[in-house]
Write a protein that holds these residues in place. Structure first.
Motif, PDB file in Angstrom:
ATOM      1  N   GLY A  80      72.351  49.266   1.962  1.00 21.11           N
ATOM      2  CA  GLY A  80      73.682  49.197   1.348  1.00 21.11           C
ATOM      3  C   GLY A  80      73.568  48.418   0.052  1.00 21.11           C
ATOM      4  O   GLY A  80      72.820  48.785  -0.850  1.00 21.11           O
ATOM      5  N   ASP A  81      74.314  47.304  -0.035  1.00 23.07           N
ATOM      6  CA  ASP A  81      74.217  46.427  -1.211  1.00 23.07           C
ATOM      7  C   ASP A  81      73.371  45.196  -0.913  1.00 23.07           C
ATOM      8  O   ASP A  81      73.248  44.307  -1.761  1.00 23.07           O
ATOM      9  N   GLU A  82      72.808  45.130   0.297  1.00 22.92           N
ATOM     10  CA  GLU A  82      72.103  43.932   0.746  1.00 22.92           C
ATOM     11  C   GLU A  82      70.604  44.009   0.447  1.00 22.92           C
ATOM     12  O   GLU A  82      69.939  44.984   0.809  1.00 22.92           O
ATOM     13  N   ALA A  83      70.087  42.968  -0.213  1.00 24.05           N
ATOM     14  CA  ALA A  83      68.627  42.843  -0.373  1.00 24.05           C
ATOM     15  C   ALA A  83      68.065  42.320   0.942  1.00 24.05           C
ATOM     16  O   ALA A  83      68.645  41.427   1.568  1.00 24.05           O
ATOM     17  N   MET A  84      66.925  42.878   1.374  1.00 21.32           N
ATOM     18  CA  MET A  84      66.360  42.545   2.681  1.00 21.32           C
ATOM     19  C   MET A  84      64.965  41.937   2.533  1.00 21.32           C
ATOM     20  O   MET A  84      64.302  42.078   1.496  1.00 21.32           O
ATOM     21  N   ILE A  85      64.535  41.249   3.614  1.00 25.54           N
ATOM     22  CA  ILE A  85      63.202  40.655   3.624  1.00 25.54           C
ATOM     23  C   ILE A  85      62.619  40.797   5.033  1.00 25.54           C
ATOM     24  O   ILE A  85      63.343  40.661   6.020  1.00 25.54           O
ATOM     25  N   ASN A  86      61.316  41.130   5.112  1.00 24.66           N
ATOM     26  CA  ASN A  86      60.713  41.241   6.443  1.00 24.66           C
ATOM     27  C   ASN A  86      60.050  39.915   6.836  1.00 24.66           C
ATOM     28  O   ASN A  86      60.026  38.962   6.052  1.00 24.66           O
ATOM     29  N   TYR A  87      59.504  39.885   8.052  1.00 26.90           N
ATOM     30  CA  TYR A  87      59.014  38.615   8.598  1.00 26.90           C
ATOM     31  C   TYR A  87      57.807  38.087   7.823  1.00 26.90           C
ATOM     32  O   TYR A  87      57.686  36.875   7.588  1.00 26.90           O
ATOM     33  N   GLU A  88      56.954  38.993   7.389  1.00 27.48           N
ATOM     34  CA  GLU A  88      55.747  38.584   6.659  1.00 27.48           C
ATOM     35  C   GLU A  88      56.123  37.917   5.324  1.00 27.48           C
ATOM     36  O   GLU A  88      55.629  36.837   4.975  1.00 27.48           O
ATOM     37  N   ALA A  89      57.025  38.553   4.591  1.00 31.25           N
ATOM     38  CA  ALA A  89      57.469  37.989   3.305  1.00 31.25           C
ATOM     39  C   ALA A  89      58.264  36.700   3.524  1.00 31.25           C
ATOM     40  O   ALA A  89      58.194  35.758   2.726  1.00 31.25           O
ATOM     41  N   TYR A  90      58.999  36.689   4.618  1.00 30.47           N
ATOM     42  CA  TYR A  90      59.793  35.504   5.001  1.00 30.47           C
ATOM     43  C   TYR A  90      58.887  34.282   5.186  1.00 30.47           C
ATOM     44  O   TYR A  90      59.175  33.189   4.693  1.00 30.47           O
ATOM     45  N   LEU A  91      57.750  34.473   5.855  1.00 30.89           N
ATOM     46  CA  LEU A  91      56.792  33.381   6.064  1.00 30.89           C
ATOM     47  C   LEU A  91      56.147  32.960   4.740  1.00 30.89           C
ATOM     48  O   LEU A  91      55.881  31.769   4.520  1.00 30.89           O
ATOM     49  N   GLN A  92      55.910  33.931   3.871  1.00 23.18           N
ATOM     50  CA  GLN A  92      55.322  33.611   2.552  1.00 23.18           C
ATOM     51  C   GLN A  92      56.277  32.724   1.739  1.00 23.18           C
ATOM     52  O   GLN A  92      55.856  31.752   1.095  1.00 23.18           O
ATOM     53  N   VAL A  93      57.554  33.036   1.779  1.00 24.01           N
ATOM     54  CA  VAL A  93      58.556  32.211   1.089  1.00 24.01           C
ATOM     55  C   VAL A  93      58.574  30.807   1.684  1.00 24.01           C
ATOM     56  O   VAL A  93      58.650  29.814   0.961  1.00 24.01           O
ATOM     57  N   GLY A  94      58.482  30.746   3.019  1.00 26.43           N
ATOM     58  CA  GLY A  94      58.480  29.451   3.702  1.00 26.43           C
ATOM     59  C   GLY A  94      57.330  28.555   3.238  1.00 26.43           C
ATOM     60  O   GLY A  94      57.502  27.334   3.086  1.00 26.43           O
ATOM     61  N   GLU A  95      56.150  29.154   2.998  1.00 27.29           N
ATOM     62  CA  GLU A  95      54.987  28.381   2.539  1.00 27.29           C
ATOM     63  C   GLU A  95      55.183  27.868   1.113  1.00 27.29           C
ATOM     64  O   GLU A  95      54.755  26.769   0.773  1.00 27.29           O
ATOM     65  N   LYS A  96      55.861  28.666   0.271  1.00 24.63           N
ATOM     66  CA  LYS A  96      56.030  28.297  -1.133  1.00 24.63           C
ATOM     67  C   LYS A  96      57.243  27.397  -1.368  1.00 24.63           C
ATOM     68  O   LYS A  96      57.325  26.725  -2.391  1.00 24.63           O
ATOM     69  N   ALA A  97      58.201  27.401  -0.430  1.00 20.21           N
ATOM     70  CA  ALA A  97      59.474  26.704  -0.653  1.00 20.21           C
ATOM     71  C   ALA A  97      59.359  25.192  -0.525  1.00 20.21           C
ATOM     72  O   ALA A  97      60.226  24.466  -0.991  1.00 20.21           O
TER      73      ALA A  97
END
Length: 422
Positions: A80-97
């Motif tokens: 729809g209008d929602e940007a999505m993220i999967n679990y693998e990318a989610y963990l990558q963001v967690g490491e960089k955040a």
């Protein structure tokens, strides 16, 4: 024999362990009022602790950085209008955040936000809103804890009064309030918290309960400079609402002594509350020389304006339960309804039979005991507001008695509107 042998060996092992000879200290007595040094030490240590907790929270810059990282790691296709993220990318963001974000990037949080996405992804916006909400809750908890003088996780009435008084300048919607009205505004706001969150009147509220209810959201909604007129009117904490309630109190106070007598209170609302009910109000509620102050009046207003709520039903039930039995029986119902019948005669209306009303009340409530109605029965039935209105307010009884006519009139009105539209 084997049991005795092993038990003896175990006992010997326990006795040789020095740590079992002392019980770890688990209770620390609060310092007495005259122990000034200990009181100051406790206050300072709590302040340092809260400051440390505050530094652990994400600031605006870190939140912006988190949003940038999430947006950079979104995984197509867009839902729809929602940007999505999967679990693998989610963990990558967690490491960089960074370390402050670590608690937000867990499998539990991801699973909590997982919905019906066919690719097993979560919405970036939903996750970011979740983080924002958590940060806000922690910030608010720390802010409230600064007013927790006892340091026990609850606020007394004076603590909450200080919190709201210092909050007023940060709420643009209250800019128009005169400083002379501040004390009445604070009293009006604090009573709602204590009426609903402290129904047994302990004089204190858990900070957790304040955070869990919606009242703080309503209060902080006044930060919105463009809050609609409708939202303000429905918000107990808004300036128009507080001025309305206080204005009603002043209008009822005909002798201008700052207190309300039973005769003055009888003109409340549509002036159709029965004298029997008002007698019970003045018998049970806190009065001064037989008159009601503003704080007691606020409890009265909150109960009558929120009759569907369990706390309001508890307030009114206590007044109806004349003998403090914990239930209403046929005698109780008859006692209060007789006053309704008398009011009907005064208005030249044909009194309704009590037997009919009694049967309808028991049919509505369906109590566990067919001869007694408890507070829990009223709450469980979801008809408590109707029942108490029938017993204490002629206007409430009239509304119930003519409900079918009123519904028909509403339907006719909506049908006419549809015709006009066409």
């Amino acid at each position: 024999e084997l049991f005795t042998k092993y038990y003896s060996e175990w006992r010997c092992g326990v006795e040789t362990d020095e740590s079992y000879k002392t019980i770890p200290r688990f209770y620390y007595k609060l310092p007495a009022e005259d122990e000034v040094l200990l009181q100051k030490l406790r206050e300072e240590s709590r302040a340092v602790f809260l400051q440390r907790k505050s530094r652990e929270l994400l600031d605006n810059e870190e939140l912006q950085n988190l949003w940038f990282l999430l947006d950079k790691h979104q995984v197509p296709p867009v839902s729809g209008d929602e940007a999505m993220i999967n679990y693998e990318a989610y963990l990558q963001v967690g490491e960089k955040a960074g370390p402050k974000c670590r608690n937000f990037f867990t499998a539990r949080v991801y699973a909590k936000l997982l919905s019906s996405d066919p690719y097993g992804r979560i919405s970036i916006m939903q996750f970011f809103n979740y983080v924002m909400r958590k940060v806000w809750l922690h910030q608010t908890r720390i802010g409230l804890s600064l007013y927790d003088v006892a340091g026990q996780g609850y606020l007394r009435e004076s603590d909450l009064e200080n919190y709201i008084l210092e909050l007023i300048p940060t709420l643009p919607q209250l800019d128009g309030l005169e400083k002379s009205f501040y004390s009445f505004y604070v009293c009006t706001a604090v009573r709602k918290f204590f009426f609903f969150l402290d129904p047994v009147r302990t004089g204190k509220i858990k900070i957790q309960d304040i955070l869990a209810c919606s009242f703080l959201d309503d209060l902080l909604e006044l930060r919105d400079e463009e809050l609609s007129k409708e939202s303000q009117e429905s918000n107990w904490f808004s300036a128009p609402s507080a001025l309305r309630v206080y204005g009603q109190y002043l209008n009822l106070d005909k002798d201008h002594n700052g207190m309300l007598s039973k005769e003055e209170l009888s003109r409340y609302g549509t002036a159709t509350l029965t004298s029997v009910f008002l007698d019970r109000v003045f018998q049970e509620c806190l009065t001064y020389d037989g008159e009601m102050d503003y704080k007691t009046y606020l409890d009265f207003v909150l109960a009558l304006e929120n009759r569907k709520e369990p706390a309001a039903l508890q307030y009114i039930f206590k007044l109806l339960d004349m003998e403090n039995q914990g239930y209403l029986n046929v005698f109780s119902l008859n006692y209060f309804f007789r006053a309704i019948q008398e009011q009907m005669k005064l208005h030249s209306q044909e009194p309704v039979s009590f037997q009919d009303v009694k049967d309808e009340i028991f049919d509505m409530v369906k109590p566990k005991d067919p001869y007694k109605i408890t507070l829990q029965d009223l709450v469980n039935s979801c008809q408590g507001d109707t029942v108490v209105s029938i017993l204490i307010d002629l206007n409430g009884f009239w509304t119930y008695e003519n409900r079918e006519v009123l519904v028909a009139n509403d339907n006719d009105g909506s049908n006419m509107a549809d015709v006009d539209d066409t």
